[in-house]
Scaffold this motif. Structure first.
Motif, PDB file in Angstrom:
ATOM      1  N   ALA A 113       0.831  -1.210   0.000  1.00 43.91           N
ATOM      2  CA  ALA A 113       0.000   0.000   0.000  1.00 43.91           C
ATOM      3  C   ALA A 113       0.860   1.253   0.000  1.00 43.91           C
ATOM      4  N   ILE A 114       1.960   1.237   0.755  1.00 49.20           N
ATOM      5  CA  ILE A 114       2.866   2.391   0.806  1.00 49.20           C
ATOM      6  C   ILE A 114       3.476   2.650  -0.572  1.00 49.20           C
ATOM      7  N   LYS A 115       3.783   1.602  -1.294  1.00 47.36           N
ATOM      8  CA  LYS A 115       4.305   1.768  -2.664  1.00 47.36           C
ATOM      9  C   LYS A 115       3.261   2.426  -3.563  1.00 47.36           C
ATOM     10  N   ALA A 116       2.014   1.987  -3.427  1.00 42.75           N
ATOM     11  CA  ALA A 116       0.945   2.584  -4.229  1.00 42.75           C
ATOM     12  C   ALA A 116       0.767   4.061  -3.896  1.00 42.75           C
ATOM     13  N   LEU A 117       0.858   4.394  -2.613  1.00 45.61           N
ATOM     14  CA  LEU A 117       0.749   5.789  -2.197  1.00 45.61           C
ATOM     15  C   LEU A 117       1.900   6.620  -2.770  1.00 45.61           C
ATOM     16  N   ALA A 118       3.107   6.079  -2.685  1.00 40.23           N
ATOM     17  CA  ALA A 118       4.291   6.795  -3.176  1.00 40.23           C
ATOM     18  C   ALA A 118       4.200   7.058  -4.670  1.00 40.23           C
ATOM     19  N   GLU A 119       3.700   6.098  -5.414  1.00 45.64           N
ATOM     20  CA  GLU A 119       3.601   6.263  -6.864  1.00 45.64           C
ATOM     21  C   GLU A 119       2.553   7.304  -7.252  1.00 45.64           C
ATOM     22  N   ASP A 120       1.650   7.592  -6.297  1.00 48.89           N
ATOM     23  CA  ASP A 120       0.668   8.646  -6.532  1.00 48.89           C
ATOM     24  C   ASP A 120       1.162   9.992  -6.009  1.00 48.89           C
ATOM     25  N   GLY A 121       2.393  10.016  -5.508  1.00 47.25           N
ATOM     26  CA  GLY A 121       2.964  11.256  -5.004  1.00 47.25           C
ATOM     27  C   GLY A 121       2.628  11.553  -3.553  1.00 47.25           C
ATOM     28  N   ARG A 122       2.046  10.575  -2.840  1.00 48.96           N
ATOM     29  CA  ARG A 122       1.698  10.777  -1.435  1.00 48.96           C
ATOM     30  C   ARG A 122       2.816  10.239  -0.539  1.00 48.96           C
ATOM     31  N   GLN A 123       3.316  11.098   0.328  1.00 46.80           N
ATOM     32  CA  GLN A 123       4.378  10.698   1.236  1.00 46.80           C
ATOM     33  C   GLN A 123       3.798  10.179   2.549  1.00 46.80           C
ATOM     34  N   VAL A 124       4.425   9.130   3.070  1.00 43.20           N
ATOM     35  CA  VAL A 124       4.070   8.572   4.381  1.00 43.20           C
ATOM     36  C   VAL A 124       5.150   8.991   5.363  1.00 43.20           C
ATOM     37  N   PRO A 125       4.795   9.648   6.487  1.00 41.37           N
ATOM     38  CA  PRO A 125       3.436   9.937   6.968  1.00 41.37           C
ATOM     39  C   PRO A 125       2.937  11.345   6.667  1.00 41.37           C
ATOM     40  N   LYS A 126       3.678  12.145   5.907  1.00 39.70           N
ATOM     41  CA  LYS A 126       3.293  13.544   5.669  1.00 39.70           C
ATOM     42  C   LYS A 126       1.883  13.656   5.114  1.00 39.70           C
ATOM     43  N   ASP A 127       1.566  12.848   4.097  1.00 45.57           N
ATOM     44  CA  ASP A 127       0.255  12.935   3.455  1.00 45.57           C
ATOM     45  C   ASP A 127      -0.705  11.841   3.917  1.00 45.57           C
ATOM     46  N   CYS A 128      -0.168  10.773   4.446  1.00 44.21           N
ATOM     47  CA  CYS A 128      -1.012   9.664   4.889  1.00 44.21           C
ATOM     48  C   CYS A 128      -0.256   8.839   5.923  1.00 44.21           C
ATOM     49  N   SER A 129      -0.882   8.587   7.063  1.00 47.06           N
ATOM     50  CA  SER A 129      -0.291   7.726   8.092  1.00 47.06           C
ATOM     51  C   SER A 129      -0.734   6.291   7.869  1.00 47.06           C
ATOM     52  N   VAL A 130       0.174   5.350   8.121  1.00 47.13           N
ATOM     53  CA  VAL A 130      -0.111   3.932   7.882  1.00 47.13           C
ATOM     54  C   VAL A 130       0.274   3.105   9.110  1.00 47.13           C
ATOM     55  N   ILE A 131      -0.608   2.205   9.507  1.00 45.10           N
ATOM     56  CA  ILE A 131      -0.333   1.272  10.597  1.00 45.10           C
ATOM     57  C   ILE A 131      -0.813  -0.107  10.184  1.00 45.10           C
ATOM     58  N   ALA A 132      -0.175  -1.157  10.720  1.00 45.60           N
ATOM     59  CA  ALA A 132      -0.535  -2.529  10.348  1.00 45.60           C
ATOM     60  C   ALA A 132      -0.435  -3.449  11.559  1.00 45.60           C
ATOM     61  N   ILE A 133      -0.596  -4.725  11.300  1.00 42.87           N
ATOM     62  CA  ILE A 133      -0.458  -5.773  12.322  1.00 42.87           C
ATOM     63  C   ILE A 133       0.424  -6.878  11.768  1.00 42.87           C
ATOM     64  N   ASP A 134       1.272  -7.427  12.580  1.00 40.35           N
ATOM     65  CA  ASP A 134       2.100  -8.632  12.379  1.00 40.35           C
ATOM     66  C   ASP A 134       3.517  -8.423  12.893  1.00 40.35           C
ATOM     67  N   GLY A 135       4.171  -7.328  12.442  1.00 46.27           N
ATOM     68  CA  GLY A 135       5.520  -7.090  12.931  1.00 46.27           C
ATOM     69  C   GLY A 135       6.572  -7.965  12.289  1.00 46.27           C
ATOM     70  N   VAL A 136       6.495  -8.165  10.971  1.00 45.97           N
ATOM     71  CA  VAL A 136       7.513  -8.961  10.290  1.00 45.97           C
ATOM     72  C   VAL A 136       8.827  -8.179  10.240  1.00 45.97           C
ATOM     73  N   GLU A 137       9.927  -8.885  10.206  1.00 45.06           N
ATOM     74  CA  GLU A 137      11.241  -8.253  10.258  1.00 45.06           C
ATOM     75  C   GLU A 137      11.452  -7.246   9.122  1.00 45.06           C
ATOM     76  N   MET A 138      11.004  -7.604   7.933  1.00 43.21           N
ATOM     77  CA  MET A 138      11.255  -6.761   6.774  1.00 43.21           C
ATOM     78  C   MET A 138      10.672  -5.365   6.939  1.00 43.21           C
ATOM     79  N   SER A 139       9.550  -5.254   7.665  1.00 36.73           N
ATOM     80  CA  SER A 139       8.888  -3.955   7.769  1.00 36.73           C
ATOM     81  C   SER A 139       9.668  -2.971   8.637  1.00 36.73           C
ATOM     82  N   LYS A 140      10.711  -3.441   9.322  1.00 42.64           N
ATOM     83  CA  LYS A 140      11.577  -2.530  10.077  1.00 42.64           C
ATOM     84  C   LYS A 140      12.525  -1.779   9.157  1.00 42.64           C
ATOM     85  N   TYR A 141      12.705  -2.279   7.945  1.00 40.43           N
ATOM     86  CA  TYR A 141      13.750  -1.757   7.071  1.00 40.43           C
ATOM     87  C   TYR A 141      13.232  -0.975   5.870  1.00 40.43           C
ATOM     88  N   ILE A 142      11.929  -0.740   5.825  1.00 41.10           N
ATOM     89  CA  ILE A 142      11.414   0.133   4.777  1.00 41.10           C
ATOM     90  C   ILE A 142      11.501   1.574   5.271  1.00 41.10           C
TER      91      ILE A 142
END
Length: 337
Positions: free
Chosen positions: A257-286
């Motif tokens: 979803a963050i990639k889709a937002l970025a491609e539309d020119g929306r910055q996270v979190p400046k233009d949109c805040s995002v939260i999720a569930i699971d806590g996978v390791e990879m999500s620490k490094y984006i």
């Protein structure tokens, strides 16, 4: 060609070929390579009986994974394996597709390998008594529970987070940061699974805060796959869907979803805040690091194995545990003024 033909061509016993097929140790490497080479040359496809000629150790616990591409399961499986082996049991694993019937697959797995017990990693939330009757081996549902099914608590064991409550917490976190227009990305609103439970938690948080749930802010992907999440969010953005906060039911779907937002020119979190569930390791490094509710993988695995072993040894009956996730604040949520 049969397994006996393979054995004869290699000059080894049938049991040796079966050990190679089952990936068991105690086979000399040169013999293993020879058997595998002949199998490849002859395009030999073993049937279940052939694969099972060498019986696994008597004290084996099987882990059945539903969803071959589930990245979260890949992170938890080594914890489960360690817990099984530390308890003195042998670890066996099998993967099935999301479309497969996990109960029938589990029953066949248990019978074929003579398993003492089973860990079902992922599965449906709506088993009936009739469906569950096929599985007579002690089992534990790991990361899911029979929330929408008919089974009494005495008929199954489970260890998971409270998906509805954690989704409530995630949504409330956005609300507490000043967000009112909050969209959600789900696989489905009514699939009798984790997706539905997390959707229900989202709705409840909105209503408790005096915010009217808006179906237009519900983005359904049809699956848990990243590509489907990306396509669904991209489509919603192109249609002009406006929101300042986005709750996504899994980390991997959130990254898409963050990639889709970025491609539309929306910055996270400046233009949109995002939260999720699971806590996978990879999500620490984006960038930014995803704010997420981290499932306690180690505790889930250890509790599941402890319950299962007590059931195997006859010292305890069925039990259900709901564990709490831990909030990991990243950089994907900002306070609105």
């Amino acid at each position: 060609m049969t397994i006996k033909d393979i054995a004869a061509k290699c000059g080894v016993s049938v049991s040796t070929v079966s050990r190679v097929l089952n990936n068991y140790p105690y086979v000399k490497e040169d013999i293993r390579e020879q058997v595998l080479r002949v199998i490849e040359e002859e395009h030999f496809v073993p049937h279940n009986g052939a694969v099972s000629l060498v019986k696994p150790p008597a004290d084996s616990i099987g882990v059945l994974i539903r969803g071959t591409g589930n990245h979260f399961f890949q992170e938890i499986i080594h914890v489960i394996q360690t817990a099984i082996e530390e308890a003195g049991y042998k670890f066996l694993m099998r993967q099935i597709t999301m479309e497969a019937d996990e109960l029938r697959a589990a029953a066949a797995f248990a019978k074929e390998k003579g398993l003492k017990g089973l860990v079902l990693l992922g599965g449906r939330f709506d088993w009936t008594e009739e469906e569950a009757a096929i599985l007579t081996t002690p089992f534990v549902c790991c990361t899911f529970t029979n929330k929408f099914g008919e089974l009494s608590s005495s008929r199954y064991s489970s260890v998971a987070i409270d998906d509805k409550e954690e989704a409530y917490r995630a949504t409330k976190f956005l609300i507490d940061h000043g967000h009112k227009d909050i969209a959600i990305v789900v696989a489905s609103k009514k699939d009798h699974s984790v997706s539905q439970l997390r959707y229900e938690g989202y709705r409840k948080a909105l209503m408790d805060a005096g915010l009217e749930p808006d179906d237009r802010l519900v983005i359904e992907t049809g699956s848990f796959h990243m590509d489907d999440a990306y396509e669904a969010v991209s489509k919603a953005i192109k249609k002009g869907l406006a929101f300042t906060g986005l709750f996504v039911i899994s980390d991997f779907m959130a990254m898409a979803a963050i990639k889709a937002l970025a491609e539309d020119g929306r910055q996270v979190p400046k233009d949109c805040s995002v939260i999720a569930i699971d806590g996978v390791e990879m999500s620490k490094y984006i960038i930014p690091t995803l704010t997420t509710l981290v499932q306690p993988r180690k505790e889930i695995a250890q509790n599941a194995i402890e319950i299962l072993i007590r059931m195997i040894e006859g010292t305890s009956k069925s039990a259900q545990f709901l564990l709490n996730a831990d909030l990991r604040e990243g950089g994907s949520v900002r306070q609105l003024s």
